[in-house]
Design a protein around this motif. Structure first.
Motif, short mmCIF file in Angstrom:
data_model
loop_
_atom_site.label_atom_id
_atom_site.label_comp_id
_atom_site.label_asym_id
_atom_site.label_seq_id
_atom_site.Cartn_x
_atom_site.Cartn_y
_atom_site.Cartn_z
N GLU A 30 5.51 7.71 -13.72
CA GLU A 30 4.18 7.18 -13.51
C GLU A 30 4.58 6.33 -12.34
N ARG A 31 3.54 6.01 -11.74
CA ARG A 31 3.33 4.96 -10.43
C ARG A 31 4.31 5.69 -9.48
N SER A 32 4.05 6.88 -9.26
CA SER A 32 4.70 7.72 -8.09
C SER A 32 3.58 8.21 -7.18
N ALA A 33 4.04 8.66 -6.01
CA ALA A 33 3.21 9.20 -5.15
C ALA A 33 4.19 10.20 -4.13
N GLN A 120 -7.83 7.10 10.49
CA GLN A 120 -7.86 6.00 9.36
C GLN A 120 -6.57 5.88 8.62
N ARG A 121 -5.31 6.28 9.17
CA ARG A 121 -4.28 6.23 8.23
C ARG A 121 -3.86 4.78 8.16
N HIS A 122 -4.59 3.98 8.52
CA HIS A 122 -4.15 2.38 8.17
C HIS A 122 -4.64 2.12 6.77
N ASN A 123 -5.32 3.07 6.18
CA ASN A 123 -5.74 2.74 4.86
C ASN A 123 -4.75 3.32 3.87
N LEU A 124 -3.58 3.91 4.52
CA LEU A 124 -2.56 4.40 3.38
C LEU A 124 -1.89 3.28 2.69
N SER A 125 -1.74 2.27 3.33
CA SER A 125 -1.20 1.21 2.41
C SER A 125 -1.94 0.97 1.26
N GLU A 126 -3.11 0.84 1.29
CA GLU A 126 -4.06 0.42 0.26
C GLU A 126 -4.03 1.63 -0.74
N LEU A 127 -3.62 3.02 -0.33
CA LEU A 127 -3.45 4.14 -1.68
C LEU A 127 -2.30 3.91 -2.09
N GLY A 149 6.94 2.46 7.17
CA GLY A 149 5.56 1.59 7.68
C GLY A 149 4.87 0.93 6.55
N VAL A 150 4.46 1.97 5.62
CA VAL A 150 3.54 1.63 4.65
C VAL A 150 4.35 0.59 3.87
N ARG A 151 5.58 0.68 3.56
CA ARG A 151 6.36 -0.21 2.54
C ARG A 151 6.54 -1.67 3.42
N GLY A 152 6.48 -1.57 4.82
CA GLY A 152 6.44 -2.79 5.49
C GLY A 152 5.16 -3.52 5.37
N GLN A 153 4.13 -2.85 5.58
CA GLN A 153 2.79 -3.38 5.56
C GLN A 153 2.41 -4.23 4.16
N LEU A 154 3.11 -3.23 3.08
CA LEU A 154 2.82 -3.89 1.67
C LEU A 154 3.77 -5.12 1.43
N SER A 155 4.96 -4.82 1.84
CA SER A 155 5.87 -6.20 1.90
C SER A 155 5.29 -7.44 2.54
N ALA A 156 4.57 -7.14 3.62
CA ALA A 156 4.21 -8.28 4.28
C ALA A 156 3.04 -8.76 3.68
N ARG A 157 2.19 -8.32 2.71
CA ARG A 157 1.09 -8.71 1.89
C ARG A 157 1.60 -9.11 0.56
N ARG A 159 2.34 -11.81 -0.99
CA ARG A 159 1.99 -13.01 -1.26
C ARG A 159 0.25 -12.99 -2.04
N ARG A 160 -0.36 -11.91 -1.35
CA ARG A 160 -1.53 -11.63 -1.89
C ARG A 160 -1.57 -10.62 -2.99
N GLY A 161 -0.53 -10.17 -3.42
CA GLY A 161 -0.64 -9.32 -4.76
C GLY A 161 -0.13 -8.02 -4.35
N ALA A 162 0.12 -7.61 -3.25
CA ALA A 162 0.37 -6.21 -2.91
C ALA A 162 1.62 -5.94 -3.44
N ILE A 163 1.93 -4.70 -3.91
CA ILE A 163 3.01 -4.11 -4.52
C ILE A 163 3.71 -3.12 -3.77
N ALA A 164 4.75 -3.05 -3.01
CA ALA A 164 5.27 -2.20 -2.20
C ALA A 164 6.28 -1.32 -2.80
N PRO A 165 6.36 -0.04 -2.38
CA PRO A 165 7.34 0.98 -3.16
C PRO A 165 8.63 0.41 -3.24
N THR A 166 9.50 0.47 -4.39
CA THR A 166 10.78 0.32 -4.36
C THR A 166 11.76 1.40 -4.09
#
Length: 445
Positions: A30-33, A120-127, A149-157, A159-166
């Motif tokens: 679960e919670r994989s991509a 439109q690859r910038h929306n990868l972080s949302e996915l 790159g996606v993990r970095g973008q999510l880590s930077a957010r 505090r706004r509730g984004a959850i980066a892959p671990t």
């Protein structure tokens, strides 16, 4: 006149590609991509590129044929689990390099749930937000760069509730296990690739002449590939006359073909990315000498016994050991080895003349993927697996070798499918008994 090209089999359907993706996602937690890039164009020189060939794993999961695409799988996503990024539609560029499929075509023709152009690859972080584990080919620097790159973008957010892959995990082994067993649609493509390859080898046998060059037989082979729709060789065509046949991966193909020599051709066409792989060895002038025939028959007997040993439950290791035994016994009988059979096998003296394994998997890659062992033990064959059988003998030009055998290289290779009851030989249209080869070669083109 040239005969009509062979009828083309049906391509893999979008439904089968979707079923493959479903099987892969069913194995994920679960919670994989999954992130899987396609291949990119590679520069040959200046502004010219090599002919494009799609990444095999990427093709296996979606069949999308263009460069610079990215497949994203999101198990359980209600809005759609299969997303593709691809080249944007661009009339100016399309005027130079051809019509692009574009995101709409990726959905309508290739069964994607959603598709975006690469801008439109910038929306990868949302996915990927909230996905704990990202599966990707860890050895692929492009894939790793995208994931980091996606993990970095999510880590930077965060505090706004984004959850980066671990965690990043390798997807390659999971895909490769799926690829090992072929579907009926895949087998139809492989039969076609084998048939094209067989016709090419027959053509080369009939085109052989003393004084022609190795590359001219290569031209005959590759002409037949393209005529029947195999757009390229599945690997570098090997045409080795005389002692060149003793070089396992000889690719210069530049020497003249001499009277009294054998020529070894290892060549296969690639049809819809599936490989054929055939080796035959035959006399340049159409007639085996007595020494050539004696050595050839040793290899042929070993090859035929190995093919007959292919069945569910057998292993590549057991088939190889049978070939080693047969070849070693033949070498002793011809005086190329001395002593008892078991002693020669145990000491591996045969390896002076037989350097390689007997088999490899065959499929989207000529040396196809899938493990050869399970828990350290040889893997039992199962229906739907496709393998090669390719024993050979390579006699060095050395003083301790009887002169009649020096510099002779012989390999015989067929493509074999494991069936429920035994085997199907895909490449039986090419003669391999010495007398059948001689008969075909008399029917000169």
């Amino acid at each position: 006149m040239r005969p009509e090209p062979l009828p083309r089999p049906a391509p893999i359907s979008p439904e089968e590609f979707a079923a493959r993706r479903e099987r892969l996602m069913a194995e994920l937690p679960e919670r994989s991509a999954v992130l899987l890039p396609g291949a990119a164009l590679k520069t040959r020189n200046h502004d010219s590129e090599y002919a494009f060939r799609q990444n095999s794993d990427f093709h296996y999961l979606c069949g999308f044929p263009e460069p610079d695409a990215l497949l994203v799988l999101l198990p359980g996503r209600e809005a759609g689990e299969a997303i593709l990024y691809c080249q944007e539609k661009d009339p100016e560029k399309e005027a130079w390099t051809g019509i692009r499929i574009g995101p709409e075509g990726a959905v309508s023709d290739y069964g994607m749930d959603e598709a975006f152009d690469n801008t439109q690859r910038h929306n990868l972080s949302e996915l990927l937000d909230g996905r704990q584990t990202v599966y990707l080919p860890l050895a692929d620097t492009t894939a790793m760069g995208i994931a980091e790159g996606v993990r970095g973008q999510l880590s930077a957010r965060a505090r706004r509730g984004a959850i980066a892959p671990t965690r990043f995990a390798d997807v390659s082994a999971l895909i490769h296990e799926l690829r090992l067993t072929k579907s009926e649609a895949e087998l139809a493509l492989m039969r076609h690739a084998a048939q094209i390859s067989a016709l090419a080898h027959r053509r080369a046998m009939q085109a052989s002449r003393v004084g022609r060059f190795e590359y001219q037989l290569q031209a005959e082979i590759e002409h037949e590939f393209v005529w029947h729709g195999a757009r390229a060789p599945a690997y570098g065509t090997i045409v080795g006359g005389g002692a060149n046949a003793c070089v396992l991966h000889y690719v210069e193909n530049a020497a003249p073909l001499e009277d009294g020599d054998l020529v070894l051709i290892d060549a296969g066409g690639e049809f819809d990315l599936y490989a054929g792989d055939i080796t035959r060895t035959f006399p340049v002038n159409g007639r085996f000498s007595d020494a050539q025939r004696a050595l050839y028959d040793v290899v042929l007997e070993a090859e035929e016994r190995a093919v007959a040993a292919v069945e569910p439950g057998a292993t590549l290791e057991s088939i190889h050991q049978g070939v080693v035994r047969d070849l070693t016994a033949g070498l002793i009988e011809l005086g190329l080895l001395e002593g008892e059979l078991e002693e020669n096998i145990e000491s591996q003296r045969f390896r002076r003349f037989y350097l390689h394994s007997t088999s490899h998997w065959l499929g989207l890659d000529v040396h196809d993927v899938g493990s050869y062992r399970i828990d350290g033990e040889p893997r039992p064959l199962e229906p739907g697996m496709v393998l090669t059988i390719e024993p050979g003998l390579y006699i060095p030009d050395a003083e301790d070798i009887p002169s009649a055998y020096r510099g002779i290289g012989i390999r015989i290779e067929d493509d074999v499918v494991v069936t429920e009851s035994g085997r199907e030989v895909l490449t039986s249209q090419v003669p391999k008994a010495a007398e059948d080869i001689e008969t075909l070669m008399q029917e000169r083109s």
